[in-house]
Scaffold this active site. Structure first.
Site, mmCIF file in Angstrom:
data_model
loop_
_atom_site.group_PDB
_atom_site.id
_atom_site.type_symbol
_atom_site.label_atom_id
_atom_site.label_comp_id
_atom_site.label_asym_id
_atom_site.label_seq_id
_atom_site.Cartn_x
_atom_site.Cartn_y
_atom_site.Cartn_z
ATOM 1 N N ASN B 393 43.618 13.665 -25.199
ATOM 2 C CA ASN B 393 43.959 13.423 -23.809
ATOM 3 C C ASN B 393 45.040 14.392 -23.322
ATOM 4 O O ASN B 393 44.733 15.362 -22.623
ATOM 5 C CB ASN B 393 44.397 11.965 -23.633
ATOM 6 C CG ASN B 393 44.576 11.589 -22.186
ATOM 7 O OD1 ASN B 393 44.488 12.418 -21.286
ATOM 8 N ND2 ASN B 393 44.829 10.321 -21.938
ATOM 9 N N ASP B 394 46.281 14.151 -23.721
ATOM 10 C CA ASP B 394 47.368 14.974 -23.187
ATOM 11 C C ASP B 394 47.220 16.451 -23.537
ATOM 12 O O ASP B 394 47.659 17.307 -22.769
ATOM 13 C CB ASP B 394 48.713 14.453 -23.714
ATOM 14 C CG ASP B 394 49.023 13.068 -23.170
ATOM 15 O OD1 ASP B 394 48.450 12.724 -22.113
ATOM 16 O OD2 ASP B 394 49.808 12.342 -23.789
ATOM 17 N N VAL B 395 46.607 16.756 -24.688
ATOM 18 C CA VAL B 395 46.526 18.161 -25.113
ATOM 19 C C VAL B 395 45.518 18.959 -24.306
ATOM 20 O O VAL B 395 45.414 20.171 -24.474
ATOM 21 C CB VAL B 395 46.204 18.292 -26.620
ATOM 22 C CG1 VAL B 395 47.304 17.666 -27.460
ATOM 23 C CG2 VAL B 395 44.852 17.707 -26.950
#
Lengths: 95, 471
Positions: B393-395
């Site tokens: 997700n965040d990456v």
């Protein structure tokens, strides 16, 4: 005083050697690297062993602390080597 | 065995440890590295054990046997559980250091003829460092292991309250202050009580340090605890005047330090920020206008994958949780059989420990030359026909590049949004661990595949296998 300087020097040199070597390890091997160095930190069992090397009579309290330390260090060390080897067996290139 | 031979054995062990780290830089030689490390450890133990004066052999043998059995048994965990096994192992390394420091202090205090002779300033400094580092590593790593194991009674979300950093730093400062006092007066009437108080404070500081941290920050925390465990071994070496403890501990400490710096860089955090545990706060995302994401079925996605010539797969912690790596391997086989170039984009902090994704994909027998690091794969992404994001997700959040107000702004990411098309496998539209909205899901060229990673990837593989029957 000289003894202390030797010990500190040994620490600094090995630390720098460690830094140089670790920077060369590719990210794909970082997990095995960490469990490997984790196993190496099981070297603390030596501290436990040395608790039993005094010529002077020790109390059972100190013996008990030493025994627990040996158990903890041995767990750390053997588990670390075993899991590292298990992971590294899996790394393969395309046949 | 006389001391001369022991020193030579220690020198040999140090050299083997250095070689073992050197061999870790290539998968081809890495198993040799483990053998070298194990030989070094064996030589070190035999040499120390056979030193003159070690006579109480049963006190040594009895604890080693159950610990060895337990250690070996726990090493057989599934590879998704390797982060918590490693954290548990760090805990015991720290405990051993703390206990030896404690035993040594009380031995010199009460069991020798002249305590003042033995409790030198240098030794006392080293003992204080050893017990603070050892005990804080013990409880800190236990909490880390518990969080990674996802015990119900441990909060998965960061546990934060107002003024937490002051409470934590206060406990640490008090421990250091007491340590300073007993270095000055190692055998005063109150010194033993102060010593015990330092132990209690360090034990508390350890768990309080790790409680506010969780999820995506775990790789940094584990690396940091690794460094602390190594440094406590170094301190033990200074206490016992043992050079091998110093060298082995220094190698461990440098490894932990370098890995935590690499992890910090990969998340665009400062190292000091990590050291003081002031990270991992829950970010509240501003409620923006309602956007809609498009979803796609596995059938449709499989048809598009089939037409691609370059597919990039971005794995994340979601793949580990769902144990989807073997299904990913089946999908990889189906695609490569069609002559499609499949590459894996590995972000340094994907997963819960450095290099976590590589180990899981290696377990599924995906050739490691297909796993490409972030900087290299980002050059290929504009040419990629399809990007498949599995539980990351965040990456892959483009806000890290463009949105100055985003908490992850500046974090290096995998440019999944630059590919021609993007499929994201996700359970629901809930924001990820950091609680940050991900623009990628709402992009024109992105389609969501909702469901459990293992199930969806399995479905994709099945579709492709079915389609190949028609051709």
């Amino acid at each position: 005083m000289v003894d202390i300087l030797v010990l500190v020097g040994v620490f600094l040199v090995t630390f720098l050697v460690g830094v140089v070597l670790i920077l060369k390890v590719p990210p794909r091997l970082h997990t095995p690297l960490m469990s490997m160095t984790n196993a190496v930190s099981g070297i603390t069992v030596l501290g436990g062993l040395l608790l039993f090397s005094g010529e002077v009579e020790t109390s059972w309290c100190i013996q008990a602390l030493g025994a627990i330390a040996i158990a903890a260090g041995a767990f750390n060390m053997l588990g670390g080597f075993a899991v590292t080897d298990r992971m590294l067996k899996l790394f393969k290139t395309r046949d | 065995m006389n001391n001369y031979i022991i020193e030579i054995a220690y020198l040999f062990a140090t050299a083997m440890f250095i070689f073992s780290l050197h061999w870790m830089n290539d998968p081809k030689t890495s198993r040799r590295g483990v053998v070298a490390g194990a030989i070094a450890m064996f030589v070190a133990i035999v040499a120390t054990w056979s030193a003159p004066g070690v006579t109480q052999h049963w006190w040594i043998i009895l604890p080693i046997i159950p610990a060895a059995v337990l250690g070996y048994w726990l090493a057989q965990v599934p590879l998704t559980a390797v982060p918590q096994r490693t954290a548990l192992s760090h805990a015991f390394g720290g405990l051993a250091a703390g206990l030896v420091g404690t035993a040594k202090y009380f031995y010199w205090r009460y069991c020798v003829a002249d305590p003042a002779m033995e409790l030198t300033t240098f030794r006392m400094c080293a003992i204080v460092a050893e017990i603070i580092l050892g005990y804080l590593t013990f409880t800190g790593s236990l909490v880390a292991a518990g969080k990674l194991q996802e015990f119900k009674w441990l909060p998965q979300r960061p546990w934060v309250y107002r003024g937490q950093i002051y409470v934590n730093l206060g406990a640490f400062a008090l421990a250091v202050l007491l340590g300073f006092l007993i270095v000055l007066v190692p055998d005063g009437s109150w010194s033993s009580a102060a010593f015990v108080l330092i132990i209690i404070l360090s034990l508390n500081f350890g768990w309080m340090l790790v409680m506010p941290i969780g999820g995506a920050d775990m790789p940094t925390v584990i690396s940091m605890l690794n460094a602390y465990a190594g440094l406590s071994a170094v301190a033990m070496g200074f206490v016992l005047n043992n050079k091998l403890l110093i060298t082995a501990g220094a190698l461990d400490g440098s490894s932990g330090l370098i890995l935590s710096i690499i992890m910090c860089k990969a998340m665009n955090r400062s190292f000091l920020n990590v050291l003081f545990g002031a990270f991992g706060q829950v970010q509240t995302s501003a409620a923006g206008e309602k956007k809609t994401a498009k979803s796609e079925t596995p059938e449709g996605a499989a048809q598009i994958l089939e037409q691609a010539s370059l597919v990039v797969i971005v794995p994340g912690y979601g793949m580990a949780v769902a144990q989807a790596q073997h299904r990913v391997r089946e999908l990889f086989d189906q695609l490569t059989r069609r002559g499609i170039d499949v590459r894996f984009a590995i972000h340094p902090v994907a997963g819960r420990m450095p290099g976590h994704m590589n180990v899981l994909l290696a377990e599924a027998e995906i050739p490691y030359d297909r796993l490409i690091e972030m900087d290299d794969i980002n050059h290929d992404l504009p040419q990629a026909d399809v990007v498949l994001v599995i539980g990351a997700n965040d990456v892959v959040n483009p806000a890290a590049r463009s949105d100055k107000n985003s908490p992850i702004y500046g974090m290096p990411i995998i440019d999944a949004d630059k590919a021609h098309m993007c499929f994201c496998i996700k359970r629901s539209m809930n924001p990820g661990f950091a609680g940050i909205e991900n623009e990628l899901y709402y992009a024109d060229r992105t389609f969501m595949l909702f469901g459990d990673a293992k199930q969806v990837v399995g479905e994709l593989g099945k579709q492709l296998a079915g389609n190949s029957g028609i051709h």
